[in-house]
Design a protein around this motif. Structure first.
Motif, PDB file in Angstrom:
ATOM      1  N   GLY A 148      14.622  25.884  33.279  1.00 46.74           N
ATOM      2  CA  GLY A 148      14.277  26.261  31.908  1.00 46.74           C
ATOM      3  C   GLY A 148      14.037  25.043  31.035  1.00 46.74           C
ATOM      4  N   ARG A 149      14.174  25.258  29.730  1.00 46.62           N
ATOM      5  CA  ARG A 149      14.026  24.190  28.743  1.00 46.62           C
ATOM      6  C   ARG A 149      15.324  24.101  27.960  1.00 46.62           C
ATOM      7  N   ILE A 150      15.741  22.883  27.645  1.00 42.92           N
ATOM      8  CA  ILE A 150      17.004  22.715  26.920  1.00 42.92           C
ATOM      9  C   ILE A 150      16.931  23.349  25.530  1.00 42.92           C
ATOM     10  N   ALA A 208      14.329   6.258  29.446  1.00 45.54           N
ATOM     11  CA  ALA A 208      15.411   7.231  29.204  1.00 45.54           C
ATOM     12  C   ALA A 208      14.863   8.385  28.369  1.00 45.54           C
ATOM     13  N   TYR A 209      13.769   8.936  28.830  1.00 47.43           N
ATOM     14  CA  TYR A 209      12.982   9.918  28.069  1.00 47.43           C
ATOM     15  C   TYR A 209      13.416  11.335  28.424  1.00 47.43           C
ATOM     16  N   ASN A 210      13.754  12.102  27.406  1.00 46.92           N
ATOM     17  CA  ASN A 210      14.154  13.497  27.585  1.00 46.92           C
ATOM     18  C   ASN A 210      12.913  14.375  27.628  1.00 46.92           C
ATOM     19  N   LEU A 211      12.623  14.910  28.810  1.00 45.98           N
ATOM     20  CA  LEU A 211      11.469  15.796  28.972  1.00 45.98           C
ATOM     21  C   LEU A 211      11.659  17.126  28.264  1.00 45.98           C
ATOM     22  N   GLY A 212      12.932  17.521  28.083  1.00 46.32           N
ATOM     23  CA  GLY A 212      13.223  18.841  27.531  1.00 46.32           C
ATOM     24  C   GLY A 212      13.427  19.892  28.601  1.00 46.32           C
TER      25      GLY A 212
END
Length: 496
Positions: free
Chosen positions: A359-361, A338-342
Motif C-alpha cells: 500500500g501507501r503510507i 534516504a528518499y521516502n517513496l511513500g
C-alpha cells in the motif's frame, strides 16, 4: 522457431545466471552499491552538505542523512531544475520524469546516465526471466503493445522532461521497434479516450502477443476492442499469452480480464516508479517480486508502525523479516538520498529477497485505530469475487464517520461491478469476515461495537472512469487510491 526466439532463450539463461549470482549475495551486493553511491556523490552539493566523505557505514549515513520526501528534498531539486550542476549527483541529469505532486505542484524526478539503464534493463530482465523459466519465447516474433504516456518531451534549462513511460519509450531496443505498437503518432495523443480508440484501430488486426500497462487502463482497452469487433480479446489475438503490469494489484481485476480475454494468460508483475525500478516477478508460481539489489539503489526499511515516531529505526536488507509492513526508503544513482517513496512493502521471502507492495503510507484507513492497508482490502475483494463468481471493474474504500441517525460508523466500499453477485449480502459478509480475519484491530472494533459491518455502495458503469476524468487523471500511469482516510473521493463518487 525464429532466430530471434532462439537467441532470446540463450540470452535469457545468461541473464538469469547473472541475477542468481547477486541475489545469492544480498548483503555484499548492497554494501557495494552503498559505497559506490557515496563515492560518486561525495563532491556534490548534497554530498558536501552531509559529509559523505566521512561516512563509512550505514549507521553514520542514517545519523547524517535524514529521511526526506520530495517536498523536503525540493530545495536541491529546484537548483537542478534552474540549471545548476553537481547538486544531488555529478553533472546534470539526462531527464526529469515529471509527475503530479500533492503539495508542491509538479514533481521533477531526476534520471541520470547511470540510472536510466537500470529502468530499461530491469524491464528487459523481467521478460528474460520469464523466458528462462517457461521456455516460451515465440512471443518475441509477434506484436507487443505498451499502454503508456506520450513520448513527446519538453526541455527545461538544457534537460529534457516528460512522463517516465514516455521517456522510456525512447529506449526500446532496436530489435523490438518493428514489433512495437502503437505508432509514435498515436502514442503522442494526449486525450486518453481518443488515444485508446486509435490504439484499437491500429491493433485489432495485428498478431498481438504481449500487452503491458496498468490493469485498469488495459481493461478499458480490452472493452473497447470487444465493442469494436464483437470478439473476445483471446479470439482476436490468438497468440496473446503474456500480460505485463505494474502500479496496482492485478488480482481484483483478474476475473474480469479472463472474462474479456476468454482464457487465462500468464502475467508478470513489475514494480517501477520514476524514482527507480525496484522489483519484478521472476517466477510464475511466486507472487513475490525480486528486489533489485544490484541496480544502483541502496534500500532502507522502516516498520510502518514506527514511521511517524521521532527517531524510527532504519533497517538494511539483512535486518528485515517476512510479513512485516515496511516503508521503503531509497538512495539512488539518480541522486535521491534516504528518499521516502511513500510505498509500503512486505517481504514474502528473504532467500532471495522478494516483496509485494502492500500500500501507501498515506493511503490507509485508521479513522478509529484500525490501521487497514491496501493489501487487506484487496485480499478481501479477491476472496469475495472468487467465492461468489462476481467480477468487478474497480473499487475504493473510505470511512463513514458520521452516518445519519444514531448508527455506528462503518467502512464504505464503493464498487463498480462488471458482474454482480447473485447474493450481495453474502458478498458483503465475505468481505467483512476476511477483513476481521486479516486485521485484529478491525475485529476488535466490530466486536466492541465501535464499528458496524461494512457497507457497499454500487457505482454505475464507467463511474470510476468519470471520476478519474473529472480530476484530470484519466489513463496513462494514473492510479485510483484503494483507500482513503477521509471522504474526498467518496463525496465525488456519491454524486456520480
Amino acid at each position: 522457431m525464429s532466430i530471434k526466439s532462439i537467441a532470446a532463450k540463450i540470452f535469457a539463461q545468461y541473464i538469469r545466471n547473472k541475477i542468481d549470482k547477486w541475489a545469492s549475495n544480498p548483503e555484499a551486493t548492497q554494501k557495494k552499491v552503498f559505497k559506490e553511491l557515496l563515492e560518486k556523490a561525495k563532491n556534490t552539493q548534497f554530498g558536501l552538505d552531509h559529509s559523505f566523505k566521512d561516512i563509512t557505514n550505514h549507521k553514520e549515513f542514517a545519523s547524517k542523512v535524514p529521511v526526506r520526501d520530495y517536498e523536503e528534498l525540493k530545495m536541491y531539486v529546484d537548483k537542478m531544475v534552474a540549471g545548476e550542476e553537481n547538486i544531488l549527483w555529478p553533472g546534470k541529469p539526462l531527464y526529469y520524469a515529471k509527475t503530479s505532486g500533492t503539495t508542491s505542484g509538479a514533481k521533477y524526478i531526476p534520471l541520470t546516465k547511470e540510472s536510466m539503464p537500470t529502468h530499461i534493463n530491469a524491464a528487459r530482465n523481467a521478460i528474460l526471466c520469464y523466458i528462462a523459466e517457461t521456455g516460451k519465447s515465440k512471443f518475441v516474433d509477434g506484436k507487443m503493445i505498451f499502454l503508456q504516456g506520450s513520448p513527446e518531451l519538453t526541455e527545461k534549462n538544457g534537460v529534457k522532461l516528460g512522463r517516465l513511460s514516455g521517456i522510456v519509450a525512447h529506449f526500446v531496443p532496436s530489435y523490438l521497434q518493428k514489433n512495437r505498437l502503437p505508432s509514435l503518432k498515436t502514442n503522442c495523443i494526449e486525450d486518453w479516450e481518443t488515444k485508446v480508440d486509435a490504439i484499437v484501430g491500429e491493433t485489432k488486426d495485428e498478431d498481438m502477443t504481449v500487452i503491458s500497462g496498468i490493469p485498469s487502463w488495459v481493461q478499458m482497452y480490452f472493452e473497447k476492442l470487444q465493442q469494436n469487433t464483437g470478439k473476445e480479446v483471446g479470439d482476436l489475438f490468438k497468440n496473446f499469452d503474456l500480460f505485463i503490469y505494474g502500479g496496482v494489484n492485478y488480482e481484483p481485476y483478474r476475473a474480469k480480464f479472463e472474462n474479456l480475454i476468454g482464457r487465462k494468460v500468464d502475467s508478470i508483475e513489475l514494480y517501477p516508479a520514476s524514482e527507480g525500478f525496484f522489483a519484478f516477478q521472476d517466477k510464475q508460481g511466486d507472487k513475490g517480486m525480486l528486489l533489485q539489489l544490484d541496480s544502483g539503489i541502496f534500500y532502507e526499511f522502516i516498520k510502518s508502525e514506527e514511521f511517524f515516531d521521532e527517531n524510527p529505526t532504519r533497517l538494511t536488507i539483512g535486518e528485515v523479516e517476512v510479513g512485516v509492513n515496511y516503508v521503503i526508503i531509497v538512495s539512488t544513482n539518480a541522486g535521491l538520498w534516504a528518499y521516502n517513496l511513500g510505498d509500503t512493502v512486505q517481504f514474502t521471502s528473504v532467500k532471495p529477497y522478494k516483496v509485494i507492495v502492500s500500500g501507501r503510507i498515506k493511503h490507509f484507513i485508521s479513522a478509529f485505530g484500525e490501521h487497514v492497508i491496501a493489501k487487506e482490502v484487496e485480499q478481501a475483494m479477491q476472496e469475495a469475487t472468487k467465492q461468489t463468481g462476481a467480477r468487478i471493474t474497480e473499487f475504493t474504500v473510505a470511512p463513514q464517520i458520521t452516518p445519519e441517525g444514531e448508527q455506528l460508523p462503518y467502512h464504505e466500499w464503493f464498487v463498480e461491478f462488471e458482474k454482480e453477485p447473485h447474493d450481495l449480502q453474502k458478498f458483503l459478509e465475505i468481505l467483512d469476515r476476511s477483513m476481521q480475519e486479516q486485521n485484529s484491530y478491525y475485529l476488535d472494533l466490530i466486536e466492541g461495537k465501535i464499528l458496524q459491518q461494512l457497507k457497499i455502495k454500487q457505482i454505475p458503469e464507467n463511474g470510476f472512469q468519470q471520476y478519474m476524468k473529472s480530476i484530470g487523471k484519466l489513463g496513462g500511469q494514473n492510479k485510483l487510491p484503494r483507500l482513503s482516510n477521509d471522504r474526498k473521493i467518496a463525496e465525488v463518487l456519491e454524486k456520480i
